[in-house]
Design an enzyme around this catalytic site. Structure first.
Site, PDB file in Angstrom:
ATOM      1  N   HIS B  77      16.307  71.706 -13.416  1.00  0.00           N
ATOM      2  CA  HIS B  77      17.185  72.271 -14.445  1.00  0.00           C
ATOM      3  C   HIS B  77      18.296  73.089 -13.781  1.00  0.00           C
ATOM      4  O   HIS B  77      19.479  72.928 -14.095  1.00  0.00           O
ATOM      5  CB  HIS B  77      16.385  73.145 -15.408  1.00  0.00           C
ATOM      6  CG  HIS B  77      17.213  74.094 -16.224  1.00  0.00           C
ATOM      7  ND1 HIS B  77      18.032  73.669 -17.242  1.00  0.00           N
ATOM      8  CD2 HIS B  77      17.372  75.443 -16.160  1.00  0.00           C
ATOM      9  CE1 HIS B  77      18.656  74.716 -17.773  1.00  0.00           C
ATOM     10  NE2 HIS B  77      18.279  75.804 -17.121  1.00  0.00           N
ATOM     11  N   ASP B 106      50.898  64.876  -9.588  1.00  0.00           N
ATOM     12  CA  ASP B 106      49.471  64.548  -9.518  1.00  0.00           C
ATOM     13  C   ASP B 106      48.845  65.498  -8.517  1.00  0.00           C
ATOM     14  O   ASP B 106      49.517  66.387  -8.003  1.00  0.00           O
ATOM     15  CB  ASP B 106      49.280  63.086  -9.057  1.00  0.00           C
ATOM     16  CG  ASP B 106      47.926  62.526  -9.496  1.00  0.00           C
ATOM     17  OD1 ASP B 106      46.920  63.235  -9.353  1.00  0.00           O
ATOM     18  OD2 ASP B 106      47.877  61.387  -9.993  1.00  0.00           O
ATOM     19  N   TRP B 142      15.331  76.458  -7.309  1.00  0.00           N
ATOM     20  CA  TRP B 142      16.587  75.947  -6.763  1.00  0.00           C
ATOM     21  C   TRP B 142      16.932  76.615  -5.443  1.00  0.00           C
ATOM     22  O   TRP B 142      17.763  76.128  -4.699  1.00  0.00           O
ATOM     23  CB  TRP B 142      17.725  76.108  -7.763  1.00  0.00           C
ATOM     24  CG  TRP B 142      18.393  77.447  -7.786  1.00  0.00           C
ATOM     25  CD1 TRP B 142      17.824  78.626  -8.155  1.00  0.00           C
ATOM     26  CD2 TRP B 142      19.737  77.741  -7.416  1.00  0.00           C
ATOM     27  NE1 TRP B 142      18.745  79.639  -8.048  1.00  0.00           N
ATOM     28  CE2 TRP B 142      19.931  79.126  -7.592  1.00  0.00           C
ATOM     29  CE3 TRP B 142      20.809  76.971  -6.965  1.00  0.00           C
ATOM     30  CZ2 TRP B 142      21.141  79.762  -7.322  1.00  0.00           C
ATOM     31  CZ3 TRP B 142      22.018  77.613  -6.700  1.00  0.00           C
ATOM     32  CH2 TRP B 142      22.172  78.996  -6.877  1.00  0.00           C
ATOM     33  N   SER B 169      31.134  66.677  -2.330  1.00  0.00           N
ATOM     34  CA  SER B 169      32.023  66.481  -3.467  1.00  0.00           C
ATOM     35  C   SER B 169      32.812  67.752  -3.772  1.00  0.00           C
ATOM     36  O   SER B 169      34.031  67.714  -3.960  1.00  0.00           O
ATOM     37  CB  SER B 169      31.205  66.051  -4.678  1.00  0.00           C
ATOM     38  OG  SER B 169      31.939  66.231  -5.843  1.00  0.00           O
ATOM     39  N   SER B 170      32.118  68.897  -3.787  1.00  0.00           N
ATOM     40  CA  SER B 170      32.859  70.142  -4.081  1.00  0.00           C
ATOM     41  C   SER B 170      33.830  70.487  -2.973  1.00  0.00           C
ATOM     42  O   SER B 170      34.899  71.042  -3.244  1.00  0.00           O
ATOM     43  CB  SER B 170      31.948  71.348  -4.279  1.00  0.00           C
ATOM     44  OG  SER B 170      30.674  70.991  -4.575  1.00  0.00           O
ATOM     45  N   HIS B 253      25.310  83.733  -3.537  1.00  0.00           N
ATOM     46  CA  HIS B 253      26.039  84.742  -4.303  1.00  0.00           C
ATOM     47  C   HIS B 253      27.475  84.311  -4.593  1.00  0.00           C
ATOM     48  O   HIS B 253      27.895  84.337  -5.744  1.00  0.00           O
ATOM     49  CB  HIS B 253      25.963  86.136  -3.688  1.00  0.00           C
ATOM     50  CG  HIS B 253      26.625  87.102  -4.606  1.00  0.00           C
ATOM     51  ND1 HIS B 253      26.008  87.604  -5.722  1.00  0.00           N
ATOM     52  CD2 HIS B 253      27.897  87.528  -4.664  1.00  0.00           C
ATOM     53  CE1 HIS B 253      26.865  88.329  -6.409  1.00  0.00           C
ATOM     54  NE2 HIS B 253      28.030  88.301  -5.783  1.00  0.00           N
ATOM     55  N   GLU B 255      28.461  81.482  -4.896  1.00  0.00           N
ATOM     56  CA  GLU B 255      28.333  80.389  -5.852  1.00  0.00           C
ATOM     57  C   GLU B 255      28.459  80.875  -7.296  1.00  0.00           C
ATOM     58  O   GLU B 255      29.084  80.209  -8.119  1.00  0.00           O
ATOM     59  CB  GLU B 255      26.990  79.677  -5.636  1.00  0.00           C
ATOM     60  CG  GLU B 255      26.652  78.589  -6.646  1.00  0.00           C
ATOM     61  CD  GLU B 255      27.584  77.396  -6.615  1.00  0.00           C
ATOM     62  OE1 GLU B 255      28.136  77.107  -5.534  1.00  0.00           O
ATOM     63  OE2 GLU B 255      27.756  76.759  -7.660  1.00  0.00           O
ATOM     64  N   TYR B 257      30.252  83.247  -8.310  1.00  0.00           N
ATOM     65  CA  TYR B 257      31.669  83.504  -8.566  1.00  0.00           C
ATOM     66  C   TYR B 257      32.456  82.212  -8.621  1.00  0.00           C
ATOM     67  O   TYR B 257      33.467  82.118  -9.313  1.00  0.00           O
ATOM     68  CB  TYR B 257      32.235  84.470  -7.520  1.00  0.00           C
ATOM     69  CG  TYR B 257      31.615  85.815  -7.717  1.00  0.00           C
ATOM     70  CD1 TYR B 257      32.130  86.684  -8.663  1.00  0.00           C
ATOM     71  CD2 TYR B 257      30.450  86.158  -7.060  1.00  0.00           C
ATOM     72  CE1 TYR B 257      31.519  87.881  -8.929  1.00  0.00           C
ATOM     73  CE2 TYR B 257      29.827  87.356  -7.321  1.00  0.00           C
ATOM     74  CZ  TYR B 257      30.362  88.212  -8.250  1.00  0.00           C
ATOM     75  OH  TYR B 257      29.733  89.376  -8.527  1.00  0.00           O
ATOM     76  N   SER B 268      41.740  83.940 -19.478  1.00  0.00           N
ATOM     77  CA  SER B 268      43.047  84.598 -19.329  1.00  0.00           C
ATOM     78  C   SER B 268      44.179  83.787 -19.938  1.00  0.00           C
ATOM     79  O   SER B 268      45.307  84.274 -20.036  1.00  0.00           O
ATOM     80  CB  SER B 268      43.356  84.853 -17.849  1.00  0.00           C
ATOM     81  OG  SER B 268      42.348  85.636 -17.278  1.00  0.00           O
ATOM     82  N   HIS B 302      21.468  91.430  -1.927  1.00  0.00           N
ATOM     83  CA  HIS B 302      20.910  92.053  -3.132  1.00  0.00           C
ATOM     84  C   HIS B 302      19.923  91.109  -3.825  1.00  0.00           C
ATOM     85  O   HIS B 302      19.260  91.508  -4.764  1.00  0.00           O
ATOM     86  CB  HIS B 302      21.998  92.545  -4.098  1.00  0.00           C
ATOM     87  CG  HIS B 302      22.912  91.483  -4.624  1.00  0.00           C
ATOM     88  ND1 HIS B 302      24.215  91.721  -4.953  1.00  0.00           N
ATOM     89  CD2 HIS B 302      22.720  90.168  -4.873  1.00  0.00           C
ATOM     90  CE1 HIS B 302      24.771  90.611  -5.389  1.00  0.00           C
ATOM     91  NE2 HIS B 302      23.884  89.655  -5.346  1.00  0.00           N
ATOM     92  N   HIS B 303      19.843  89.868  -3.327  1.00  0.00           N
ATOM     93  CA  HIS B 303      18.824  88.949  -3.845  1.00  0.00           C
ATOM     94  C   HIS B 303      17.526  89.068  -3.063  1.00  0.00           C
ATOM     95  O   HIS B 303      16.581  88.331  -3.319  1.00  0.00           O
ATOM     96  CB  HIS B 303      19.334  87.509  -3.771  1.00  0.00           C
ATOM     97  CG  HIS B 303      20.532  87.269  -4.635  1.00  0.00           C
ATOM     98  ND1 HIS B 303      20.437  86.883  -5.948  1.00  0.00           N
ATOM     99  CD2 HIS B 303      21.855  87.383  -4.384  1.00  0.00           C
ATOM    100  CE1 HIS B 303      21.651  86.760  -6.463  1.00  0.00           C
ATOM    101  NE2 HIS B 303      22.531  87.062  -5.531  1.00  0.00           N
ATOM    102  N   THR B 328      35.808  93.680 -11.720  1.00  0.00           N
ATOM    103  CA  THR B 328      35.397  93.003 -12.947  1.00  0.00           C
ATOM    104  C   THR B 328      35.796  93.841 -14.151  1.00  0.00           C
ATOM    105  O   THR B 328      36.261  93.314 -15.167  1.00  0.00           O
ATOM    106  CB  THR B 328      33.876  92.760 -12.945  1.00  0.00           C
ATOM    107  OG1 THR B 328      33.506  92.227 -11.674  1.00  0.00           O
ATOM    108  CG2 THR B 328      33.479  91.777 -14.021  1.00  0.00           C
ATOM    109  N   LYS B 331      39.361  93.388 -15.039  1.00  0.00           N
ATOM    110  CA  LYS B 331      39.603  92.170 -15.816  1.00  0.00           C
ATOM    111  C   LYS B 331      39.257  92.375 -17.284  1.00  0.00           C
ATOM    112  O   LYS B 331      40.041  92.044 -18.176  1.00  0.00           O
ATOM    113  CB  LYS B 331      38.788  91.012 -15.248  1.00  0.00           C
ATOM    114  CG  LYS B 331      39.345  90.569 -13.926  1.00  0.00           C
ATOM    115  CD  LYS B 331      38.711  89.285 -13.485  1.00  0.00           C
ATOM    116  CE  LYS B 331      39.630  88.540 -12.579  1.00  0.00           C
ATOM    117  NZ  LYS B 331      40.605  87.726 -13.268  1.00  0.00           N
ATOM    118  N   ARG B 450       8.649  85.107 -13.945  1.00  0.00           N
ATOM    119  CA  ARG B 450       9.363  83.844 -14.145  1.00  0.00           C
ATOM    120  C   ARG B 450       8.659  82.731 -13.384  1.00  0.00           C
ATOM    121  O   ARG B 450       7.820  82.979 -12.540  1.00  0.00           O
ATOM    122  CB  ARG B 450      10.822  83.982 -13.693  1.00  0.00           C
ATOM    123  CG  ARG B 450      10.990  84.323 -12.236  1.00  0.00           C
ATOM    124  CD  ARG B 450      12.420  84.749 -11.916  1.00  0.00           C
ATOM    125  NE  ARG B 450      13.297  83.599 -11.763  1.00  0.00           N
ATOM    126  CZ  ARG B 450      14.381  83.575 -10.969  1.00  0.00           C
ATOM    127  NH1 ARG B 450      14.685  84.638 -10.237  1.00  0.00           N
ATOM    128  NH2 ARG B 450      15.136  82.513 -10.883  1.00  0.00           N
TER     129      ARG B 450
HETATM  130 CU    CU Z   1      24.256  87.884  -6.112  1.00  0.00          CU
END
Ligand code: CU
Lengths: 159, 534
Positions: B77, B106, B142, B169-170, B253, B255, B257, B268, B302-303, B328, B331, B450
């Site tokens: 998932h 293009d 994941w 791909s990315s 991390h 990722e 963002y 925006s 922090h993870h 943040t 924004k 979890r």
């Molecule tokens: Cu993080």
């Protein structure tokens, strides 16, 4: 509005340029900056024992460099269209070299080819007697329309 | 007219028809459509997996699936939603909107663009097929932490290969976006004049190319540890499993963002349009995005608070993480200031943008709570975390995708979608989402872990509420498909080029005809420079 020059020996010319907002120098600075960042990251991890990050970073930097240089080469191309009382001349300079087409002015036709299927670009075709060349393929739609108008104006005026 | 196929002359061959057109296309709009369609399909595949998870959790005890399969669902998932749904959706928006926004015909590398899309379906198919392999799909989450992930059966090398393909791909998409934005801007389109969506994607693309080699290296080391007797992560051979966590989160991390910055970009554009005011503090938005991008590289641990780190390191990661709240906040403040005294209307894109704002701010606040080391020792690995990142990634990312789709769909198709159904879709999604995830905060605070298919009896009611919300949210998405499908079929009112009242002053794309022509045009560019004469 399109400006073209018409006084020089009754000759008029248009120069078509693709977008090119990056200079070669800027591209090198960009590539260098990304390279330094990647070197710091992958070097740090290699120092911690995870050296397999290095080759991936290297390949990626190479890909970015290739992409930049390919795009810069595309942007360096140009098309020069000259119309004199007898002929219309298209000179296309691309990275493969220089190609030249000439058509008799009295016979030349310009066509605006609308996309046949959604997803195809409109094309500006110029030629006569079944020989046709696409011009300004790298222009956006509005620039093509402006070019068409300007060319037609000049060609329809008697010489 | 007869054709002469001389070298360099125009070939009047007609483009491939039917499905072959989609395979061979290099047109940015076609590729954008492909990305968005693929994302939608994957959204349902990943969503179905989420419903399996929620159905199992409806009651304590084991009912529908065995625990191993449950964990496979949890893992796939996440991988499918992140790499298959959300990221491709934003890549679809990038393909559609970046060239017209900067005045380019293009993308800069059209063939590479085709390839970067077509890697995706194969990667997704490969990843899904691991479910049927001996030993099942990856079930370690994941994050793919060793040594647990190394217990996977035959699926491991295939999963790793598909992660490589998704990453490739990315990377290709990012390179294309970087080159396009730097080299194909029309004369007069300076960097600071560039619309926010282009800016946020540019910074996202840089994040991607910086972190993808780290992920690629990390998963490759998993492979060699399992099959080639290396011991990068194996203490018995002098390695360290925590090294993998550093590698993974150095990617992981940024990722988040990568997912949220393009969402910021879309918001925006939407908020100023429906507030009928220019975006407040555009330049500060650009700087704030850049600062968020930079900070995302220096906060990864922090993870890993509970893994065991020296106290100074924990303090460093705690403070640097809290710093992210500053840009943040800039924004969020700017969006609010844009709406302040504006003449607001609440069409579906605006509703979704406001939904985004509310949900993302809630997710941001729980993020600040979790950045506190002592508090995180308790939150870690429970449903509070699950609630937090779904508020940011679904409440933030997915609602921004909804906003973007409703905002630009009329421009793409020339047809106004069914506003009534669009609003219904928003309200069902917003309601369903909150019913689904808000109770999970309390479940987490009460101690429900979890990634476990069973739970203690006292968690039953809140889990049932959550599951009901999940099904509401999930089935509401069928409405989205219907609304989009109708607009594509041409059912609905035709729109003019502006689409939204006053939109012309909010972006060059609103000067283009609707549907947008292939190879665009737009006003405001100095044509003299493009077509000049000597
Ligand atoms: Cu993080």
């Amino acid at each position: 509005m399109i400006v073209h020059q018409g006084s020089k020996f009754e000759q008029q010319c248009w120069i078509l340029l693709p977008n090119a907002s990056l200079t070669c120098h800027q591209a090198k600075v960009l590539l260098g900056a990304v390279g330094v960042g990647m070197a710091l990251i992958s070097g740090g991890f290699a120092w911690a024992g995870a050296w397999p990050v290095l080759p991936f970073a290297g390949i990626e930097l190479g890909l970015l460099g290739w992409g930049l240089s390919w795009s810069l080469r595309q942007s360096a191309g140009r098309e020069v269209i000259t119309v004199n009382p007898v002929a219309i001349r298209i000179e296309r300079t691309a990275n493969r070299g220089r190609v030249c087409y000439e058509f008799h002015r009295a016979w030349v036709r310009i066509d605006w080819q609308k996309p046949k299927t959604l997803g195809e670009p409109s094309r500006l075709l110029l030629g006569s007697h079944g020989r046709r060349v696409e011009i300004g393929a790298f222009l956006i739609e509005e620039e093509k329309a402006a070019l068409l108008k300007s060319l037609r104006q000049v060609l329809s005026s008697s010489s | 007219m007869a054709t002469v196929a001389e070298h360099g002359e125009h070939h009047e061959s007609s483009p491939p028809k039917g499905w072959l057109r989609w395979v061979t296309t290099t047109n940015h709009k076609d590729i954008g459509t492909l990305y968005l369609t693929f994302a939608l399909i994957m959204f349902f595949v990943g969503g179905a997996m989420a419903l399996v998870i929620r159905a199992e959790l409806y009651k304590p005890g084991l009912q529908l699936v065995d625990p191993h399969f449950f964990n496979q669902m949890v893992t796939l998932h996440a991988l499918i939603m992140v790499f298959g749904a959300v990221m491709p959706a934003f890549a679809g928006f990038a393909n559609w909107m970046i060239p017209p926004m900067i005045g380019a015909p293009d993308m800069a590398l059209p063939r590479l663009n085709n390839w970067s899309f077509w890697l995706l379906p194969f990667a997704a198919l490969l990843l899904s097929s691991t479910l049927f392999m001996d030993g099942g799909a990856v079930a370690a989450g994941w994050t793919l932490y060793p040594p647990l992930v190394l217990q996977t059966g035959n699926a491991l090398p295939f999963t790793i290969f598909s992660v490589h393909l998704l990453g490739l791909s990315s990377i290709l998409a990012s390179i294309n976006i970087i080159v396009t934005i730097f080299n194909l801007r029309a004369p007069g389109m300076t960097m600071m004049k560039m619309p926010m969506f282009c800016w946020t994607w540019l910074i996202t693309a840089f994040l991607l190319i910086m972190v993808m080699p780290v992920l690629a290296g990390a998963v490759t080391m998993l492979l060699t540890d399992k099959y080639f007797q290396t011991s990068f992560f194996n203490p018995a051979g002098g390695g360290d499993p925590v090294l993998f966590q550093h590698l993974f989160w150095f990617f992981g991390h940024p990722e988040v963002y990568i997912i949220i910055l393009p969402a910021f970009g879309i918001i925006s554009h939407v908020i100023p349009t429906f507030a009928r005011k220019p975006l407040f503090g555009k330049n500060s938005m650009v700087y704030a995005t850049a600062v968020i991008g930079f900070l995302s590289f220096i906060v990864w641990s922090h993870h890993q608070y509970t893994v065991g780190m020296p106290v100074p390191a924990e303090l460093y990661f705690m403070y640097s993480t809290m710093l992210i709240a500053v840009p943040t906040g800039v924004k969020v403040f700017n969006w609010l200031a844009t709406m302040w005294k504006g003449s607001l209307t609440f069409e579906t894109p605006m509703l979704n943008a406001l939904g985004f704002l509310i949900l993302f701010v809630i997710g941001g606040f729980t993020g600040i709570m979790m950045s506190q080391v002592p508090a995180d020792l308790y939150y870690h690995d429970n449903y509070f975390i699950v609630a937090h990142f779904h508020y940011t990634l679904v409440g933030g990312g997915v609602f921004a995708i909804f906003a973007g789709i409703y905002y630009w769909l009329p421009k793409w198709t020339g047809i106004m979608y069914d506003e009534r159904l669009g609003k219904l879709h928003f309200w069902l999604s917003f309601l369903g989402f909150n019913v689904l995830f808000f109770p999970q905060h309390f479940l987490g605070l009460a101690g429900m872990p979890r990634r476990i298919p069973d739970y203690a009896l006292q968690f039953t009611e809140f889990n049932q509420i959550s599951t009901v919300g999940a099904f509401i949210f999930g089935f509401a998405q069928l409405l989205l498909v219907y609304v989009v499908y109708q607009a594509i079929r041409g059912v609905g009112e035709r729109v003019n080029s502006e689409v939204w009242e006053g939109a012309k002053s909010h972006g060059l794309e609103w000067n283009l005809p609707s549907p947008m022509p292939y190879h665009h045009s737009f006003e405001g560019i100095d044509i003299q420079k493009a077509i000049a004469c000597e």
